[in-house]
Design an enzyme around this catalytic site. Structure first.
Site, PDB file in Angstrom:
ATOM      1  N   HIS A  36       0.686  -7.813  -4.882  1.00 33.34           N
ATOM      2  CA  HIS A  36       0.731  -6.524  -5.590  1.00 33.34           C
ATOM      3  C   HIS A  36       1.205  -6.696  -7.031  1.00 33.34           C
ATOM      4  CE1 HIS A  36      -0.392  -3.532  -2.648  1.00 33.34           C
ATOM      5  NE2 HIS A  36       0.435  -4.046  -1.758  1.00 33.34           N
ATOM      6  N   GLY A  49       7.372  -3.945   3.803  1.00 31.06           N
ATOM      7  CA  GLY A  49       7.510  -4.388   2.431  1.00 31.06           C
ATOM      8  C   GLY A  49       6.979  -3.311   1.504  1.00 31.06           C
ATOM      9  N   GLN A 109       3.267  -0.039  -6.005  1.00 33.58           N
ATOM     10  CA  GLN A 109       2.955   0.939  -4.962  1.00 33.58           C
ATOM     11  C   GLN A 109       3.708   2.254  -5.143  1.00 33.58           C
ATOM     12  OE1 GLN A 109       3.595  -2.112  -1.685  1.00 33.58           O
ATOM     13  NE2 GLN A 109       1.902  -0.883  -0.881  1.00 33.58           N
ATOM     14  N   CYS A 112      -1.675  -1.995   4.659  1.00 31.96           N
ATOM     15  CA  CYS A 112      -1.034  -1.803   3.366  1.00 31.96           C
ATOM     16  C   CYS A 112      -0.833  -0.311   3.152  1.00 31.96           C
ATOM     17  CB  CYS A 112      -1.918  -2.392   2.265  1.00 31.96           C
ATOM     18  SG  CYS A 112      -1.234  -2.190   0.604  1.00 31.96           S
ATOM     19  N   LEU A 113       0.356   0.079   2.723  1.00 27.64           N
ATOM     20  CA  LEU A 113       0.634   1.493   2.486  1.00 27.64           C
ATOM     21  C   LEU A 113      -0.293   2.083   1.424  1.00 27.64           C
ATOM     22  CD1 LEU A 113       4.545   1.372   2.511  1.00 27.64           C
ATOM     23  CD2 LEU A 113       3.015   2.078   4.365  1.00 27.64           C
ATOM     24  N   HIS A 145       1.971 -11.036   0.597  1.00 25.63           N
ATOM     25  CA  HIS A 145       1.297  -9.740   0.484  1.00 25.63           C
ATOM     26  C   HIS A 145       1.914  -8.922  -0.657  1.00 25.63           C
ATOM     27  CE1 HIS A 145      -0.685  -6.037   2.213  1.00 25.63           C
ATOM     28  NE2 HIS A 145       0.268  -5.504   1.479  1.00 25.63           N
ATOM     29  N   GLU A 146       3.248  -8.834  -0.668  1.00 22.21           N
ATOM     30  CA  GLU A 146       3.921  -8.044  -1.705  1.00 22.21           C
ATOM     31  C   GLU A 146       3.796  -8.707  -3.079  1.00 22.21           C
ATOM     32  OE1 GLU A 146       4.571  -5.086  -0.952  1.00 22.21           O
ATOM     33  OE2 GLU A 146       4.464  -5.391   1.211  1.00 22.21           O
TER      34      GLU A 146
END
Length: 186
Positions: A144, A45, A50, A98-99, A140-141
């Protein structure tokens, strides 16, 4: 185009994202580039903050989990202007990464089911329910877009233990297979 990933310490990760208007310039290109960036970074994702954009969009490809959850076969979607309407079911813990937080993986508890309203790239509206891994990735996304990171779900002791790693991330002292955007640098 592959964007660099915005990492911990950048203020855009703490902003509440703005809705996208129907006439958003080159939306299809943005969606395509977000998927390309996500695949290049080995993510499942990716949310707009991000990549340094405080707008309400995230992309997901959860088909890698299809072996455990067959309904995720070909699960690839863009969620524009999403709104989680309901969270339900028993909370369950899963180890998340997480990226934007490279080299950090932590156990996070989230409800097992969600109901979400969103529009696709053509601004068709959907209200859908998801469970399991798809619900986890969506939550999760979605976090953000609300300025929330997975570390915000941790207890105070765990957060203190991660302080050194988080500080290193803000300085770019991490190893990643993808380009990152270090806070305060251009």
């Amino acid at each position: 185009m592959i964007y660099p990933i915005t990492v911990y310490g950048d203020p855009v990760l703490r902003k509440i994202s703005e809705p996208i208007e129907k006439d958003y310039k080159e939306l299809e290109v943005l969606v395509e580039n977000m998927f390309e960036t996500m695949y290049h970074s080995d993510g499942v994702g990716l949310a707009a903050p991000q990549i340094g954009k405080a707008i309400r969009i995230f992309v997901i490809d959860a088909s890698s989990a299809a072996e455990e959850e067959p309904e995720l076969e070909n699960f690839k979607k863009a969620f524009i202007n999403p709104e989680i309407l309901e969270r339900s079911g028993d909370p369950w813990i899963m180890n998340e990464g997480c990226l934007s937080l490279p080299e950090i993986r932590e156990d996070v508890s989230r409800p097992e089911k969600i109901k979400i309203k969103y529009v696709d790239e053509n601004f068709n509206e959907y209200i859908e329910e998801y469970g399991g891994f798809a619900a986890r990735v969506i939550q999760h996304e979605y976090d953000h877009l609300e300025g929330i990171l997975l570390t915000d779900h941790l207890n105070p002791l765990k957060k203190r233990l991660l302080k050194g790693k988080l500080s290193a991330i803000t300085k770019g002292k991490v190893n990643t297979s993808y380009r990152i955007r270090i806070p305060g640098k251009k």
